[in-house]
Design an enzyme around this catalytic site. Structure first.
Site, PDB file in Angstrom:
ATOM      1  N   GLY A 225       2.465   2.329  10.719  1.00  0.00           N
ATOM      2  CA  GLY A 225       3.423   3.421  10.536  1.00  0.00           C
ATOM      3  C   GLY A 225       4.104   3.855  11.824  1.00  0.00           C
ATOM      4  O   GLY A 225       4.754   4.908  11.865  1.00  0.00           O
TER       5      GLY A 225
ATOM      6  N   ASN B 172       0.870  -1.180   0.000  1.00  0.00           N
ATOM      7  CA  ASN B 172       0.000   0.000   0.000  1.00  0.00           C
ATOM      8  C   ASN B 172       0.902   1.224   0.000  1.00  0.00           C
ATOM      9  O   ASN B 172       1.462   1.590   1.025  1.00  0.00           O
ATOM     10  CB  ASN B 172      -0.886  -0.049   1.260  1.00  0.00           C
ATOM     11  CG  ASN B 172      -1.712   1.207   1.431  1.00  0.00           C
ATOM     12  OD1 ASN B 172      -1.793   2.038   0.519  1.00  0.00           O
ATOM     13  ND2 ASN B 172      -2.334   1.355   2.587  1.00  0.00           N
TER      14      ASN B 172
ATOM     15  N   GLU C 263      -5.402  -4.849  10.621  1.00  0.00           N
ATOM     16  CA  GLU C 263      -4.364  -3.844  10.843  1.00  0.00           C
ATOM     17  C   GLU C 263      -4.664  -3.088  12.136  1.00  0.00           C
ATOM     18  O   GLU C 263      -5.471  -2.142  12.126  1.00  0.00           O
ATOM     19  CB  GLU C 263      -4.326  -2.852   9.680  1.00  0.00           C
ATOM     20  CG  GLU C 263      -4.045  -3.483   8.338  1.00  0.00           C
ATOM     21  CD  GLU C 263      -3.500  -2.469   7.337  1.00  0.00           C
ATOM     22  OE1 GLU C 263      -2.385  -2.664   6.863  1.00  0.00           O
ATOM     23  OE2 GLU C 263      -4.186  -1.472   7.071  1.00  0.00           O
TER      24      GLU C 263
ATOM     25  N   GLU D 292      -6.757   4.750   7.756  1.00  0.00           N
ATOM     26  CA  GLU D 292      -6.528   6.178   7.503  1.00  0.00           C
ATOM     27  C   GLU D 292      -7.755   6.817   6.861  1.00  0.00           C
ATOM     28  O   GLU D 292      -7.929   8.038   6.929  1.00  0.00           O
ATOM     29  CB  GLU D 292      -5.269   6.354   6.632  1.00  0.00           C
ATOM     30  CG  GLU D 292      -4.023   6.105   7.459  1.00  0.00           C
ATOM     31  CD  GLU D 292      -2.826   5.574   6.682  1.00  0.00           C
ATOM     32  OE1 GLU D 292      -2.822   5.659   5.444  1.00  0.00           O
ATOM     33  OE2 GLU D 292      -1.915   5.052   7.348  1.00  0.00           O
TER      34      GLU D 292
ATOM     35  N   LYS E  12       0.155   4.260  -0.389  1.00  0.00           N
ATOM     36  CA  LYS E  12      -0.488   5.476   0.150  1.00  0.00           C
ATOM     37  C   LYS E  12      -0.215   6.659  -0.787  1.00  0.00           C
ATOM     38  O   LYS E  12      -0.286   6.475  -1.998  1.00  0.00           O
ATOM     39  CB  LYS E  12      -0.023   5.712   1.588  1.00  0.00           C
ATOM     40  CG  LYS E  12      -0.192   4.443   2.442  1.00  0.00           C
ATOM     41  CD  LYS E  12       0.034   4.635   3.899  1.00  0.00           C
ATOM     42  CE  LYS E  12      -0.179   3.314   4.629  1.00  0.00           C
ATOM     43  NZ  LYS E  12      -0.018   3.420   6.068  1.00  0.00           N
TER      44      LYS E  12
ATOM     45  N   SER F 194       3.457  -2.055  10.292  1.00  0.00           N
ATOM     46  CA  SER F 194       4.914  -2.103  10.493  1.00  0.00           C
ATOM     47  C   SER F 194       5.524  -3.467  10.168  1.00  0.00           C
ATOM     48  O   SER F 194       6.430  -3.923  10.862  1.00  0.00           O
ATOM     49  CB  SER F 194       5.263  -1.670  11.924  1.00  0.00           C
ATOM     50  OG  SER F 194       4.828  -0.335  12.147  1.00  0.00           O
TER      51      SER F 194
ATOM     52  N   HIS G  93      -9.446   1.307   4.694  1.00  0.00           N
ATOM     53  CA  HIS G  93      -8.177   1.476   5.411  1.00  0.00           C
ATOM     54  C   HIS G  93      -8.393   2.402   6.615  1.00  0.00           C
ATOM     55  O   HIS G  93      -9.188   3.336   6.545  1.00  0.00           O
ATOM     56  CB  HIS G  93      -7.113   2.063   4.480  1.00  0.00           C
ATOM     57  CG  HIS G  93      -5.758   2.011   5.091  1.00  0.00           C
ATOM     58  ND1 HIS G  93      -5.328   2.963   5.975  1.00  0.00           N
ATOM     59  CD2 HIS G  93      -4.762   1.104   5.001  1.00  0.00           C
ATOM     60  CE1 HIS G  93      -4.107   2.636   6.392  1.00  0.00           C
ATOM     61  NE2 HIS G  93      -3.736   1.516   5.811  1.00  0.00           N
TER      62      HIS G  93
HETATM   63  P1  PGA Z   1       2.824   0.350   7.624  1.00  0.00           P
HETATM   64  O1  PGA Z   1       1.374   0.550   6.994  1.00  0.00           O
HETATM   65  O2  PGA Z   1       3.387  -0.924   7.059  1.00  0.00           O
HETATM   66  O3  PGA Z   1       3.594   1.554   7.223  1.00  0.00           O
HETATM   67  O4  PGA Z   1       2.648   0.257   9.124  1.00  0.00           O
HETATM   68  C1  PGA Z   1       0.497  -0.541   6.800  1.00  0.00           C
HETATM   69  C2  PGA Z   1      -0.797  -0.055   6.214  1.00  0.00           C
HETATM   70  O5  PGA Z   1      -1.249   1.038   6.560  1.00  0.00           O
HETATM   71  O6  PGA Z   1      -1.415  -0.737   5.376  1.00  0.00           O
END
Ligand code: PGA
Length: 260
Positions: free
Chosen positions: A174, A9, A168, A98, A11, A214, A96
């Protein structure tokens, strides 16, 4: 064993088409013609068409990061499933965190998108997961159950078998804090049991449930070896080809060795 599925992803990265194409080409080259692990990348929508061309003759799938439930119309700034399909997408990320937490997406809205994505012939990757407050308040299972029930409402069992879920935990995205493999496995097992109640054991056994938050080359194998963790949705580490390929390599090793 369900085939492991690693999706990147990206983003809102990278900033230029040239960098996006270079990243896609490096992933394509690293994966080669190996089909042992399912792989997909989900770039920003403005680059999708160009990256579909870059990925020609590669088993690497292409995904959008979002879509609107309506097939067309007066929805400024939105994209339909048919459009994603037309530019070569095979997958689409839905719900997601976010978007749930930053943009107020609800389970009901995600559910509409899910039905539209299936109608458009896309494989949806539906994201669920609890916040830190919810985990600390011992509400992880209640939150995940509510998100599952709401997001997956109205699905027929055979449709469910083709939906990918991504667990997640919001506190792990992140942040560099990964859920421990045991914590992740516990929630994945809970999710699969809930799917079994609703859709039957046979369907639940087929659903691919990715972990996200992460994931890095050095923690991927420990997660992927767990019985109910069937892949990873990777954010930050998918922006460096070497790291993303390192996670794919970990999945390949787990696939070759088999799970206990
Ligand atoms: P990350 O993000 O690997 O940077 O923690 C995962 C995601 O948001 O799908």
């Amino acid at each position: 064993m369900r085939p492991l599925f690693i999706a990147g992803n990206w983003k809102m990265n990278p900033s230029t088409e040239a960098d996006a194409v270079a990243l896609a080409e490096a992933v394509k080259e690293g994966v080669g013609q190996d089909h042992a692990v399912r792989v997909a990348v989900c770039p920003p929508s403005v680059f999708l068409h160009r990256i579909d061309t870059a990925l020609a003759n590669s088993p690497v799938g292409l995904g959008g990061q979002n879509m609107h439930p309506e097939p067309s119309g007066a929805y400024t700034g939105e994209l339909s499933g048919a459009m994603l399909n037309d530019v070569g997408c095979t997958h689409v990320i839905l719900g997601h965190s976010e978007r749930r937490h930053g943009l107020g997406e609800t389970d009901a809205f995600i559910n509409q998108k899910l039905h539209a994505a299936l109608k458009a012939g896309l494989i949806p990757i539906v994201c669920i997961g609890e916040t830190l407050d919810e985990r600390e308040g011992d509400r992880t299972e209640a939150v995940v159950a509510e998100q599952l029930d709401g997001s997956l409402a109205g699905l027929e069992p055979d449709q469910m078998a083709g939906v990918v879920l991504a667990y997640e935990p919001v506190w792990a995205i992140g942040t560099g804090k990964t859920a421990s493999p045991e914590q992740a496995q516990d929630v994945h097992a809970f999710i699969r049991a809930r799917l079994a109640d609703r859709f039957g054991e046979a369907i639940a056994a087929r659903v691919v449930i990715q972990y996200g938050g992460s994931v890095k080359p050095d923690n991927a194998a420990d997660l992927l070896i767990r019985p109910d963790i069937d892949g990873a949705l990777v954010g930050g580490a998918s922006l460096k080809a070497a790291d993303f390929l390192g996670i794919i390599e970990a999945a390949r090793t787990v696939t070759q060795a088999g799970k206990a």
